[in-house]
Write a protein that holds these residues in place. Structure first.
Motif, PDB file in Angstrom:
ATOM      1  N   MET A  94       0.829  -1.202   0.000  1.00  0.00           N
ATOM      2  CA  MET A  94       0.000   0.000   0.000  1.00  0.00           C
ATOM      3  C   MET A  94       0.858   1.244   0.000  1.00  0.00           C
ATOM      4  SD  MET A  94      -3.175   0.672   0.092  1.00  0.00           S
ATOM      5  CE  MET A  94      -3.821   2.293  -0.173  1.00  0.00           C
ATOM      6  N   VAL A 116       0.947   4.071  -3.006  1.00  0.00           N
ATOM      7  CA  VAL A 116       0.580   5.480  -2.871  1.00  0.00           C
ATOM      8  C   VAL A 116       1.729   6.383  -3.282  1.00  0.00           C
ATOM      9  CG1 VAL A 116      -0.010   7.250  -1.205  1.00  0.00           C
ATOM     10  CG2 VAL A 116      -1.167   5.084  -1.142  1.00  0.00           C
ATOM     11  N   VAL A 139       2.021   8.812  -6.693  1.00  0.00           N
ATOM     12  CA  VAL A 139       2.282  10.256  -6.688  1.00  0.00           C
ATOM     13  C   VAL A 139       3.443  10.559  -7.629  1.00  0.00           C
ATOM     14  CG1 VAL A 139       3.085  12.141  -5.253  1.00  0.00           C
ATOM     15  CG2 VAL A 139       1.340  10.632  -4.408  1.00  0.00           C
ATOM     16  N   LEU A 141       1.799   6.017   6.828  1.00  0.00           N
ATOM     17  CA  LEU A 141       1.823   6.396   5.418  1.00  0.00           C
ATOM     18  C   LEU A 141       1.770   7.898   5.227  1.00  0.00           C
ATOM     19  CD1 LEU A 141       1.627   5.782   2.454  1.00  0.00           C
ATOM     20  CD2 LEU A 141      -0.771   5.322   2.744  1.00  0.00           C
ATOM     21  N   THR A 142       0.956   8.576   6.033  1.00  0.00           N
ATOM     22  CA  THR A 142       0.792  10.009   5.791  1.00  0.00           C
ATOM     23  C   THR A 142       2.066  10.776   6.122  1.00  0.00           C
ATOM     24  OG1 THR A 142      -0.296   9.998   7.916  1.00  0.00           O
ATOM     25  CG2 THR A 142      -1.666  10.175   5.984  1.00  0.00           C
ATOM     26  N   ASP A 143       2.864  10.292   7.086  1.00  0.00           N
ATOM     27  CA  ASP A 143       4.155  10.945   7.332  1.00  0.00           C
ATOM     28  C   ASP A 143       5.034  10.878   6.099  1.00  0.00           C
ATOM     29  OD1 ASP A 143       4.720  10.000  10.813  1.00  0.00           O
ATOM     30  OD2 ASP A 143       3.464  11.519   9.858  1.00  0.00           O
ATOM     31  N   THR A 155       4.162  10.486   2.988  1.00  0.00           N
ATOM     32  CA  THR A 155       3.699  11.322   1.886  1.00  0.00           C
ATOM     33  C   THR A 155       3.945  12.788   2.197  1.00  0.00           C
ATOM     34  OG1 THR A 155       1.521  11.057   2.837  1.00  0.00           O
ATOM     35  CG2 THR A 155       1.988   9.846   0.834  1.00  0.00           C
ATOM     36  N   LEU A 156       3.931  13.140   3.473  1.00  0.00           N
ATOM     37  CA  LEU A 156       4.256  14.533   3.807  1.00  0.00           C
ATOM     38  C   LEU A 156       5.664  14.872   3.389  1.00  0.00           C
ATOM     39  CD1 LEU A 156       3.488  17.142   5.182  1.00  0.00           C
ATOM     40  CD2 LEU A 156       4.309  16.213   7.318  1.00  0.00           C
ATOM     41  N   ILE A 200       5.789  15.288  -0.428  1.00  0.00           N
ATOM     42  CA  ILE A 200       5.254  16.539  -0.946  1.00  0.00           C
ATOM     43  C   ILE A 200       6.168  17.707  -0.607  1.00  0.00           C
ATOM     44  CG2 ILE A 200       3.228  18.005  -1.014  1.00  0.00           C
ATOM     45  CD1 ILE A 200       2.691  15.270  -1.961  1.00  0.00           C
ATOM     46  N   VAL A 227      -3.930  13.396   0.246  1.00  0.00           N
ATOM     47  CA  VAL A 227      -3.023  12.283   0.500  1.00  0.00           C
ATOM     48  C   VAL A 227      -2.213  12.528   1.764  1.00  0.00           C
ATOM     49  CG1 VAL A 227      -1.019  11.111  -0.407  1.00  0.00           C
ATOM     50  CG2 VAL A 227      -2.885  11.596  -1.897  1.00  0.00           C
ATOM     51  N   VAL A 228      -1.883  13.783   2.038  1.00  0.00           N
ATOM     52  CA  VAL A 228      -1.052  14.061   3.210  1.00  0.00           C
ATOM     53  C   VAL A 228      -1.881  14.113   4.479  1.00  0.00           C
ATOM     54  CG1 VAL A 228       0.351  15.828   4.291  1.00  0.00           C
ATOM     55  CG2 VAL A 228       0.707  15.266   1.916  1.00  0.00           C
ATOM     56  N   ALA A 229      -3.029  14.770   4.421  1.00  0.00           N
ATOM     57  CA  ALA A 229      -3.690  15.133   5.666  1.00  0.00           C
ATOM     58  C   ALA A 229      -4.698  14.110   6.155  1.00  0.00           C
ATOM     59  CB  ALA A 229      -4.385  16.478   5.493  1.00  0.00           C
ATOM     60  N   LYS A 230      -5.258  13.310   5.272  1.00  0.00           N
ATOM     61  CA  LYS A 230      -6.296  12.392   5.730  1.00  0.00           C
ATOM     62  C   LYS A 230      -5.668  11.060   6.102  1.00  0.00           C
ATOM     63  CE  LYS A 230      -9.496  15.265   4.691  1.00  0.00           C
ATOM     64  NZ  LYS A 230     -10.122  15.992   5.770  1.00  0.00           N
ATOM     65  N   THR A 231      -6.183  10.449   7.159  1.00  0.00           N
ATOM     66  CA  THR A 231      -5.572   9.206   7.603  1.00  0.00           C
ATOM     67  C   THR A 231      -6.376   7.978   7.230  1.00  0.00           C
ATOM     68  OG1 THR A 231      -6.672   9.410   9.723  1.00  0.00           O
ATOM     69  CG2 THR A 231      -4.429  10.247   9.553  1.00  0.00           C
ATOM     70  N   LEU A 234      -7.542   5.271   4.831  1.00  0.00           N
ATOM     71  CA  LEU A 234      -6.904   4.798   3.594  1.00  0.00           C
ATOM     72  C   LEU A 234      -7.786   5.046   2.375  1.00  0.00           C
ATOM     73  CD1 LEU A 234      -5.124   1.444   4.357  1.00  0.00           C
ATOM     74  CD2 LEU A 234      -4.154   3.624   3.769  1.00  0.00           C
ATOM     75  N   ILE A 257      -7.332   8.447   1.242  1.00  0.00           N
ATOM     76  CA  ILE A 257      -6.045   8.626   0.574  1.00  0.00           C
ATOM     77  C   ILE A 257      -6.139   8.156  -0.873  1.00  0.00           C
ATOM     78  CG2 ILE A 257      -3.665   7.844   0.555  1.00  0.00           C
ATOM     79  CD1 ILE A 257      -3.655   7.840   3.497  1.00  0.00           C
TER      80      ILE A 257
END
Lengths: 318, 644, 122
Positions: free
Chosen positions: B169, B173, B177, B621-623, B625-626, B629, C27-31, C33, C36
């Motif tokens: 996953m 993602v 991107v 995951l969001t870390d 992707t941060l 970006i 993609v960055v801010a939402k947790t 899945l 995302i």
């Protein structure tokens, strides 16, 4: 052609190759022990004690423990010894040099890592946990002293090369013959100090012998060795005791050119002995062993800073 | 048939074989394996047949799909153009695919639905070959997408391991991107130049540069494509999917992933920076690429020192070596590019070998935890030797191949430092050497904790890996040693033509669009400075010296009398007796040093740094992707401000 | 003619950039899945809009039989339309694969919150 080959073999095996460097190295360990003893108000062993130890060990039985990996266990000291002998063929003794390439400095530094790796591989191949601890400490020490070594060597190479590239020891020696010793260029003094501090770490004498800390980890990587392989490892230390100060003399004190080749070589050996006395004998006699994390911190902060200062000064043309 | 058709046949053959496996393979495992082996072998043979015309003779094969030749100077078809740079990568890709196919014969014996594995595997192989052979921007994007999907599918192949799904996953993602950014870059380039053919775009950009400078659209496109290919090559802030994907993927895929899928990004970077955009002579671009490479190197190796998992450690080392490659190619000099390409080849060889050994250990013992394994050298001698060869290669010990390429890289960075007077490059040299020592340290740790040391009870019955897994290991090991000793031969045959090809975009343009096209657009022909490099280091000389001295030593040893007792070893139980491990009087117990207890002094001193980076690699995951970006924003702003 | 093209296209481009930035933010801010994945799709749609807009130059749609062709005919660039179709397909594939993965993840981890799916870290 045949004479050329014979000459080559003579250089490789007698002088300055195998026989010469072994004899000199063992003699230097003997002198070192004697001087340390005298400084500590003892009598100490005779100067030829190293030879007695070597021949005694060669005559002992060599036991390979059950848990050890036999090929690696037995091959490690030989590999280290051989690479050290090859290395000494590339160090110019003032005006006498056997082989010279155009970029030997980097190869020499790489070859210098091989004896350390041989000690580590031999230690880990023993299958003994004490040996594992000793080997890992030796690795930490290696990481420690490689950084300042690189910095000071780069500083010297840049100074000698100017705006061209040079990594050749021969060129460095020739430059010093023309412009005076590198030690007297004041931008290179921190680099010289850094190299002087790296020498005992590389050789592994007190106070930098975290690998073979007798009182802490029972000889570390050498714990399971006995007999001929142990003799070879002791020889490795002896050889390094000659080679490292010899590199220092070639890099920083290399500007001496009396007319006579023999006199040059003798002077080289005497200077090597002097450097060895200053960097290895004196700290051995007076200082206690470093803790391994303090050793690492010492190399990566103080000594590396010295090297970096020198590199920056040399870079900006001073 | 003439060799012009070989590239297309190689690519299409792989896709066709993927279809055949999907049709015929679900009933019989043997059928799918046979089809895969035949297809990979054919691709390898076809690519090797191309070495002579393309690399040695200097031809560039151009092939228009469906014979849609350019009309009045405008490319209207999809073109496949194979020059020496593409051939270099194609040889490596096909070799590794073949090795992986042989390796997977026994490795996947416990897995089901193997035909799906081989389908995805052949799609991956086809897309990798297509990527390095194509001459069309959008086709490159398509191939990258196919590669990403196949890689994600193969990562998640063992879907009974939950972590595999998680890793897939994250890779999907972040990889998506990246692909989207590449597509945006391609769209921008199309908007500016109205063509998708790389040769024609190169010509138009060359004209733009000669007449006044790049338009903002092109600069933006460069920034976006750099980010896109950077994500695909897993540079510094984008490196996290690699670390997560390797421990959980089947090893025969891990070795392809770690070597060629990452190199696809590197190939893209070289293609866009050197040929399409021709921006490598701007010092701002050089500093950008070199800086990213430098940070990647250092971060990769320090994270690797903190790992407990064998394959995750190897993944971080991959990242570190990619840092080396990117640093060297960011220098913009001929020597740098030579070192970079040579390191690409060497990294492919020794990293594949490392993963194969790790897979062998995992297959035979079922564990890849460094704290548990130990003493396997007695049970798996072949694996130990191959692993030692690979470890010495990656650490850069002479005479293996890692030493040659690393030396080229040090020399290139130092030369660049001296030539440009910029102190930054001297620091890069120092960092590179320190990273090399840390790599050595890390592999000593792995060797100690997996192969040497004491054998735990539960691995008493481990056996050596089966022959079909040993054969690719030995072939790769021999190549590691061979390319190290005979590096000049390799250089002449493969690397030097590739470097020459990437430094002369005019040839590339001419072959595709007709000769004289490049001149009419005044495409710069980058002057390839004479690569006077490793003529100093003659490995044969050093090896001869080493062998002579060793012979001398052996003569002395063997000439001594043997009655003092040769080296003995018996089968006595280890708890007791003179062949036991020495514990200075304490009772014998198994006290194996776990892998993470080593290098205590180093970790203690660098504790703030290690705590910081371990906390940052949080696994969320969001870390990740941060970071992606933010890095993307930084790169785009930098290119706008500095690249003119 | 040029001014109308310009204003039409500006709206398109601004909308495309807005969609891309919105997708990146998601993609960055939402947790969650699934959110995302939606963000990934929004990035793709933004880029598709962008690609199609680059081809517009005020002409007719590029659909005609060979007999209707004459020199000087003015139609929009068909290549971006082909690129967009391909890109839509790829976006659909990404969505399909990602959603399949999410279903499998939910079966094992019992959650689709990205902050809890972190067994591989450090």
């Amino acid at each position: 052609m045949v004479q050329n080959m014979l000459m080559n073999l003579l250089h490789i095996f007698i002088f300055p190759g195998l026989l010469f460097v072994t004899v000199i190295g063992v003699l230097m360990t003997g002198i070192d022990r004697k001087l340390v003893a005298r400084m500590q108000k003892r009598v100490g062993p005779p100067i030829v004690q190293g030879f007695y130890d070597f021949f005694k060990l060669m005559g002992k039985e060599s036991i390979v423990p059950e848990a050890a990996n036999k090929p690696a266990f037995l091959a490690a000291p030989i590999i280290g010894y051989v690479s050290l002998v090859v290395m000494v063929l590339f160090i110019p003794m003032f005006s006498f040099s056997v082989y010279s390439g155009t970029a030997d400095m980097i190869v020499l530094i790489y070859l210098l890592t091989i004896p350390g790796v041989a000690l580590i591989v031999g230690g880990t191949a023993s299958g003994n946990p004490y040996a594992g601890v000793g080997a890992s400490r030796e690795m930490v020490a290696m990481i420690g002293y490689e950084l300042p070594l690189i910095l000071s060597v780069l500083a010297v190479c840049r100074k000698v090369g100017g705006s061209a590239m040079t990594f050749s020891l021969n060129e460095i020696v020739n430059w010093q013959a023309a412009n005076g010793c590198a030690l007297f260029q004041w931008a290179l003094i921190p680099a010289a100090l850094a190299f002087l501090l790296v020498i005992p770490g590389e050789v592994g004498t007190q106070p930098f012998d975290v690998a073979e800390a007798e009182t802490e980890i029972l000889e570390g990587p050498l714990i399971e060795y006995s007999g001929a392989p142990l003799a070879m490892f002791k020889l490795n230390t002896a050889l390094k005791m000659f080679i490292m100060p010899a590199m220092f003399v070639a890099l920083f004190l290399g500007g001496v050119h009396t007319g006579n080749v023999v006199l040059d070589v003798v002077l080289f050996i005497l200077l090597t002995g002097l450097v060895s006395f200053i960097t290895m004998t004196v700290p051995h006699a007076i200082a206690a062993r470093f803790k391994v994390e303090r050793l690492f911190k010492f190399y990566w902060t103080l000594v590396a800073a010295l090297g970096l200062v020198s590199l920056v000064l040399v870079w900006f043309g001073l | 048939m003439s060799y012009i058709h070989f590239p297309v046949i190689a690519v299409m053959g792989q896709f066709l074989a993927a279809f055949l496996v999907a049709i015929f393979g679900s009933k019989s495992r043997k059928a799918s394996q046979a089809i895969t082996l035949i297809a990979s072998a054919c691709a390898f043979v076809l690519v090797c047949l191309l070495i002579k015309p393309v690399a040695l003779d200097g031809q560039i094969i151009s092939y228009w799909m469906g014979n849609w030749e350019p009309v009045s100077g405008y490319a209207i078809g999809i073109g496949y153009e194979m020059d020496a740079l593409g051939l270099f990568f194609a040889v490596l890709v096909s070799f590794i695919i073949l090795m992986s196919a042989i390796y997977s014969l026994r490795y996947l014996e416990h897995d089901e639905a193997v035909d799906r594995y081989y389908t995805l595997f052949l799609m991956l192989s086809g897309s990798l070959l297509g990527l390095v052979m194509t001459g069309d921007l959008f086709n490159m994007f398509i191939m990258i997408e196919i590669m990403t999907f196949s890689a994600v599918g193969l990562t998640a192949f063992r879907n009974y391991i939950p972590e595999a799904l998680e890793a897939a996953m994250k890779y999907l993602v972040i990889g998506s991107v990246g692909s989207s950014m590449t597509l945006a870059g391609v769209a921008l380039l199309y908007a500016q130049t109205h063509t998708l053919n790389m040769a024609q775009v190169a010509a138009k950009i060359g004209a733009m540069q000669a007449s006044g400078g790049l338009t903002p659209t092109v600069v933006f496109a460069f920034g976006l494509m750099f980010v896109g290919f950077g994500i695909k090559s897993f540079m510094f802030p984008f490196h996290t999917p690699v670390a997560d994907a390797h421990p959980v993927a089947p090893t025969s895929f891990s070795m392809v992933f770690s070597t060629m899928v990452i190199k696809a990004g590197v190939y893209g970077l070289i293609r866009i920076a050197y040929i399409v955009f021709q921006v490598m002579d701007k010092s701002s671009v050089q500093i950008l690429i070199t800086a990213f490479g430098c940070v990647t190197m250092f971060l990769g190796v320090t994270m690797a020192l903190a790992q407990h998992d064998f394959k995750r450690l190897l993944a971080f080392h991959s990242i570190s070596q990619i840092g080396y490659i990117i640093t060297a190619l960011g220098l913009g000099t001929a020597l740098g590019l030579t070192g970079s390409l040579f390191h690409v080849m060497n990294h492919t060889l020794f990293k594949a070998l490392l993963f194969m050994c790790a897979g062998a250990v995992l297959h035979m013992t079922g564990s890849k935890n460094l704290d548990e394994l130990g003493g396997l050298s007695k049970k798996m001698p072949h694996t130990t030797i191959c692993f030692l060869i690979a470890a010495f290669s990656i650490a850069g010990i002479p005479p293996f191949n890692g030493f040659a390429s690393k030396w080229m890289i040090y020399q290139a960075t130092y030369e660049k430092a001296v030539e440009s007077g910029n102190f930054f490059y001297a620091l890069v040299t120092v960092v590179a050497v320190v990273v090399s020592v840390l790599t050595l340290a890390s592999f000593i740790k792995v060797t100690m904790s997996v192969f040497f040391g004491q054998l735990p009870e539960k691995y008493k019955d481990a056996k050596e890996a089966p022959a079909s897994m040993l054969i690719p290991m030995w072939i790769t090991a021999i190549l590691c040693l061979g390319t190290g000793v005979l590096y000049q031969l390799v250089d002449r045959t493969l690397t030097a033509p590739a470097v020459a090809a990437s430094l002369t975009p005019a040839n590339y343009v001419d072959k595709m669009m007709g000769s004289g096209y490049a001149a009419s657009f005044s495409v710069k022909d980058a002057v390839a400075t004479a690569v006077q490099h490793m003529s100093y280091w003659n490995p044969v000389l050093w090896l001869t010296l080493l062998v002579i001295v060793m012979l001398g030593v052996f003569i002395v040893i063997l000439s001594g009398d043997n009655e003092r007792g040769p080296v003995l070893k018996t089968k006595e139980p280890v708890a007791d007796g003179k062949y036991a491990t020495f514990f200075s009087g304490e009772k014998y117990r198994h006290s194996h040093m776990g892998g993470s207890d080593l290098f205590w002094g180093f970790k203690h001193d660098m504790k703030p740094y290690f705590d910081f980076i371990e906390e940052k690699h949080s696994g969320v995951l969001t870390d990740y992707t941060l970071w992606t970006i933010v890095a993307m924003a930084v790169i785009v702003v930098y290119t706008f401000v500095f690249v003119k | 003619m040029d001014a109308t093209i310009h204003s039409v296209l500006s709206v398109n481009y601004v909308a495309a950039i807005f969609l891309i930035v919105l997708g990146l933010y998601t993609v960055v801010a939402k947790t969650n899945l699934i959110k995302i994945i939606l963000g990934l799709s929004i990035i793709d749609y933004g880029i598709n809009l962008f690609i199609v807009s680059t081809g517009f130059n005020g002409g007719t749609s590029p659909q005609f039989t060979l007999s209707e062709l004459f020199s000087g005919q003015y139609f929009v660039d068909p290549v971006p339309q082909a690129l967009t179709l391909t890109s839509i397909v790829i976006g659909a594939c990404v969505d399909a694969m990602a959603l399949a993965l999410v279903i499998a993840i939910y079966k094992r981890y019992k959650t689709v919150d990205a902050t809890e799916i972190r067994r591989l870290h450090g």
